[in-house]
Design a protein around this motif. Sequence first.
Motif, PDB file in Angstrom:
ATOM      1  N   PHE A 286       0.825  -1.213   0.000  1.00 38.41           N
ATOM      2  CA  PHE A 286       0.000   0.000   0.000  1.00 38.41           C
ATOM      3  C   PHE A 286       0.857   1.261   0.000  1.00 38.41           C
ATOM      4  O   PHE A 286       0.580   2.221  -0.727  1.00 38.41           O
ATOM      5  CB  PHE A 286      -0.910  -0.033   1.236  1.00 38.41           C
ATOM      6  N   ASP A 287       1.900   1.253   0.793  1.00 37.90           N
ATOM      7  CA  ASP A 287       2.722   2.459   0.955  1.00 37.90           C
ATOM      8  C   ASP A 287       3.687   2.674  -0.202  1.00 37.90           C
ATOM      9  O   ASP A 287       4.111   3.815  -0.456  1.00 37.90           O
ATOM     10  CB  ASP A 287       3.505   2.378   2.270  1.00 37.90           C
ATOM     11  N   SER A 288       4.049   1.617  -0.933  1.00 36.01           N
ATOM     12  CA  SER A 288       5.037   1.764  -2.008  1.00 36.01           C
ATOM     13  C   SER A 288       4.410   2.155  -3.344  1.00 36.01           C
ATOM     14  O   SER A 288       5.130   2.362  -4.316  1.00 36.01           O
ATOM     15  CB  SER A 288       5.829   0.459  -2.167  1.00 36.01           C
ATOM     16  N   ARG A 289       3.101   2.237  -3.396  1.00 35.51           N
ATOM     17  CA  ARG A 289       2.418   2.668  -4.628  1.00 35.51           C
ATOM     18  C   ARG A 289       1.979   4.118  -4.428  1.00 35.51           C
ATOM     19  O   ARG A 289       0.959   4.376  -3.784  1.00 35.51           O
ATOM     20  CB  ARG A 289       1.226   1.763  -4.926  1.00 35.51           C
ATOM     21  N   PRO A 290       2.700   5.063  -4.986  1.00 33.54           N
ATOM     22  CA  PRO A 290       2.467   6.479  -4.673  1.00 33.54           C
ATOM     23  C   PRO A 290       1.171   7.060  -5.256  1.00 33.54           C
ATOM     24  O   PRO A 290       0.604   8.003  -4.682  1.00 33.54           O
ATOM     25  CB  PRO A 290       3.691   7.179  -5.280  1.00 33.54           C
ATOM     26  N   THR A 291       0.694   6.541  -6.388  1.00 35.06           N
ATOM     27  CA  THR A 291      -0.499   7.099  -7.023  1.00 35.06           C
ATOM     28  C   THR A 291      -1.748   6.467  -6.429  1.00 35.06           C
ATOM     29  O   THR A 291      -1.862   5.234  -6.369  1.00 35.06           O
ATOM     30  CB  THR A 291      -0.472   6.865  -8.544  1.00 35.06           C
ATOM     31  N   LEU A 292      -2.682   7.299  -5.991  1.00 34.57           N
ATOM     32  CA  LEU A 292      -3.911   6.784  -5.402  1.00 34.57           C
ATOM     33  C   LEU A 292      -4.835   6.200  -6.464  1.00 34.57           C
ATOM     34  O   LEU A 292      -5.327   5.074  -6.318  1.00 34.57           O
ATOM     35  CB  LEU A 292      -4.639   7.906  -4.642  1.00 34.57           C
ATOM     36  N   LEU A 293      -5.067   6.955  -7.546  1.00 33.04           N
ATOM     37  CA  LEU A 293      -6.066   6.570  -8.548  1.00 33.04           C
ATOM     38  C   LEU A 293      -5.505   6.847  -9.935  1.00 33.04           C
ATOM     39  O   LEU A 293      -4.980   7.939 -10.190  1.00 33.04           O
ATOM     40  CB  LEU A 293      -7.356   7.374  -8.315  1.00 33.04           C
ATOM     41  N   TYR A 294      -5.647   5.875 -10.854  1.00 28.78           N
ATOM     42  CA  TYR A 294      -4.994   5.972 -12.159  1.00 28.78           C
ATOM     43  C   TYR A 294      -5.990   5.758 -13.288  1.00 28.78           C
ATOM     44  O   TYR A 294      -6.811   4.841 -13.256  1.00 28.78           O
ATOM     45  CB  TYR A 294      -3.874   4.925 -12.263  1.00 28.78           C
ATOM     46  N   PHE A 295      -5.885   6.620 -14.297  1.00 25.91           N
ATOM     47  CA  PHE A 295      -6.601   6.408 -15.559  1.00 25.91           C
ATOM     48  C   PHE A 295      -5.783   7.018 -16.687  1.00 25.91           C
ATOM     49  O   PHE A 295      -5.349   8.169 -16.606  1.00 25.91           O
ATOM     50  CB  PHE A 295      -7.995   7.039 -15.553  1.00 25.91           C
ATOM     51  N   GLN A 296      -5.594   6.234 -17.745  1.00 23.95           N
ATOM     52  CA  GLN A 296      -4.954   6.736 -18.951  1.00 23.95           C
ATOM     53  C   GLN A 296      -5.644   6.100 -20.146  1.00 23.95           C
ATOM     54  O   GLN A 296      -5.697   4.885 -20.279  1.00 23.95           O
ATOM     55  CB  GLN A 296      -3.465   6.396 -18.963  1.00 23.95           C
ATOM     56  N   GLY A 297      -6.201   6.931 -21.001  1.00 28.30           N
ATOM     57  CA  GLY A 297      -6.930   6.421 -22.153  1.00 28.30           C
ATOM     58  C   GLY A 297      -7.707   7.527 -22.836  1.00 28.30           C
ATOM     59  O   GLY A 297      -7.483   8.711 -22.580  1.00 28.30           O
ATOM     60  N   ALA A 298      -8.616   7.126 -23.708  1.00 33.55           N
ATOM     61  CA  ALA A 298      -9.456   8.105 -24.410  1.00 33.55           C
ATOM     62  C   ALA A 298     -10.444   8.720 -23.420  1.00 33.55           C
ATOM     63  O   ALA A 298     -11.126   7.997 -22.685  1.00 33.55           O
ATOM     64  CB  ALA A 298     -10.191   7.433 -25.563  1.00 33.55           C
ATOM     65  N   ILE A 299     -10.524  10.036 -23.403  1.00 36.97           N
ATOM     66  CA  ILE A 299     -11.375  10.737 -22.439  1.00 36.97           C
ATOM     67  C   ILE A 299     -12.728  11.075 -23.029  1.00 36.97           C
ATOM     68  O   ILE A 299     -13.764  10.959 -22.367  1.00 36.97           O
ATOM     69  CB  ILE A 299     -10.674  12.011 -21.924  1.00 36.97           C
ATOM     70  N   TYR A 300     -12.739  11.470 -24.275  1.00 34.25           N
ATOM     71  CA  TYR A 300     -13.999  11.879 -24.914  1.00 34.25           C
ATOM     72  C   TYR A 300     -14.539  10.708 -25.724  1.00 34.25           C
ATOM     73  O   TYR A 300     -14.000  10.352 -26.765  1.00 34.25           O
ATOM     74  CB  TYR A 300     -13.768  13.102 -25.793  1.00 34.25           C
ATOM     75  N   ARG A 301     -15.617  10.098 -25.228  1.00 38.45           N
ATOM     76  CA  ARG A 301     -16.208   8.930 -25.867  1.00 38.45           C
ATOM     77  C   ARG A 301     -17.689   9.168 -26.123  1.00 38.45           C
ATOM     78  O   ARG A 301     -18.330   9.981 -25.458  1.00 38.45           O
ATOM     79  CB  ARG A 301     -16.048   7.667 -24.997  1.00 38.45           C
ATOM     80  N   LYS A 302     -18.228   8.414 -27.081  1.00 41.77           N
ATOM     81  CA  LYS A 302     -19.658   8.511 -27.370  1.00 41.77           C
ATOM     82  C   LYS A 302     -20.417   7.480 -26.555  1.00 41.77           C
ATOM     83  O   LYS A 302     -19.858   6.812 -25.693  1.00 41.77           O
ATOM     84  CB  LYS A 302     -19.914   8.308 -28.861  1.00 41.77           C
TER      85      LYS A 302
END
Length: 488
Positions: A286-302
């Motif tokens: 838990f402590d060694s993963r610095p990012t709490l929440l992750y998302f990377q991808g297409a943001i604008y979708r239909k």
Amino acid sequence: MMGERNHSRLHFISQKSLFYLFIVVSLMFILSWFFVLRSAGKPQFVDRSLLPSSKLLATIANGDSRRNDLAPDMEGEKYGLPSQEKLGTKCSSNGILKVFMYDLPAEFHFELLGWKPQGSSVWPDIRTKIPMYPGGLNLQHSIEYWLTLDILSSEFSGSIDGRSAIRVHNSSQADIIFVPFFSSLSFNRYSKRDPHQKLSPNNVLQEKLVKYVTSQEEWKRSGGRDHVILAHHPNSMIEARTKLWPAMFVLADFGRYPSSVANVEKDVIAPYKHLIKSFVNDTSDFDSRPTLLYFQGAIYRKDGGFARQELFYLLKDEKDVHFSFGSVQNDGINRASTGMQNSKFCLNIAGDTPSSNRLFDAIASHCVPVIISDEIELPFEDVLDYSDFCIFVRTSDAVKENFLINLIRGIGKEEWTRMWKRLKEVERFYEFQYPSKEGDAVQMIWQAISRKVPSIRMKTHRSVRFDRYVGESTRKWAIPKMSIPKNF
């Protein structure tokens, strides 16, 4: 005096009658309970050929695939059950699914990979060389490739240990009929139409497939109910799906299907093949993963993907949240892999369809998935409890200001660690590989198909109830009556 004696005699007779009546009622009550209890005991006359065997009822518990075997034949006969030999069951005694695979021309499968048939065989000799599947985004919908390889290899494998399905060459002995059309690859590579072409090569193949399959005796025998067709890419089989809808489809989700064509009762949801690298020897915490929440991808979708845009504006300024646009280009897969492996939670938000490969990338990264997709259907959910290793949030709640971030920040180290450990236990269920291994994605899909077999048989048996009224001259060609989907 005479009247008194008669009165007392009548009184004695009435008491005696009541006593006998009480005895009779008591006996009836006892006998009724005897039959109730007997009926709740061991079944007396059960056709075991209709019962799924151990592998068909495989359940997942504590990270292991645990199977409850049916009683041996000797025990079955002890309780009045006929033996497997007497029944002539389709499923073998070890519970392995028997698969009859059509020898479709190579243009429907490995020829799409550039392989050319040699001699009369439509199949490559995978003992010497295996045609390679294209990489990149093509891989995420490659399940038809892995299942076909697994069935082909069952013919020369020296052992059936860990195997859930084998190929048989007599369709009357099969539990299901497998249609090896590489539909997702056909869409990805051959869906564009040249100006001089009336139809795209993909649509031409679909037309040929429908003609081939519906002309087979196996299709006519069951009305297609026992056929398994792979259409994992949401846009694959667009033309053929409305003609082959009685079959069991293996899909990524039901987002682009009317419920009369595909639904959770008759069809199977299969995982995507994750694109990022598996997190081998993961010693993070838990402590060694610095990012709490992750998302990377297409943001604008239909379609249903509006939530991505809403969440981007809600979360973009949170200091320990990574929410950015990304794609497979410019080393995007490796960057996403590093990002997920350094994050505690990974967002899986509905896009153009309810599901995406991002969920399975998160599982492979041991990053606890946060699923925001109200219409999503999940692989193997009849045997897996996803709430053990995923967080589910309704879309209407997720887009409320501060709701999602407060929810995630409220999950402490102990709860996260429990879910992280469970992710490491279940990740093997989503691994596609050749040769396949016990409990991997290929075997899990076969087992999911197996669990549909009893329902298929019941529907097929019900459909032929009145076949005795079909003339002998036409019985062979009689196709079971099936309702046309309301949408068509």
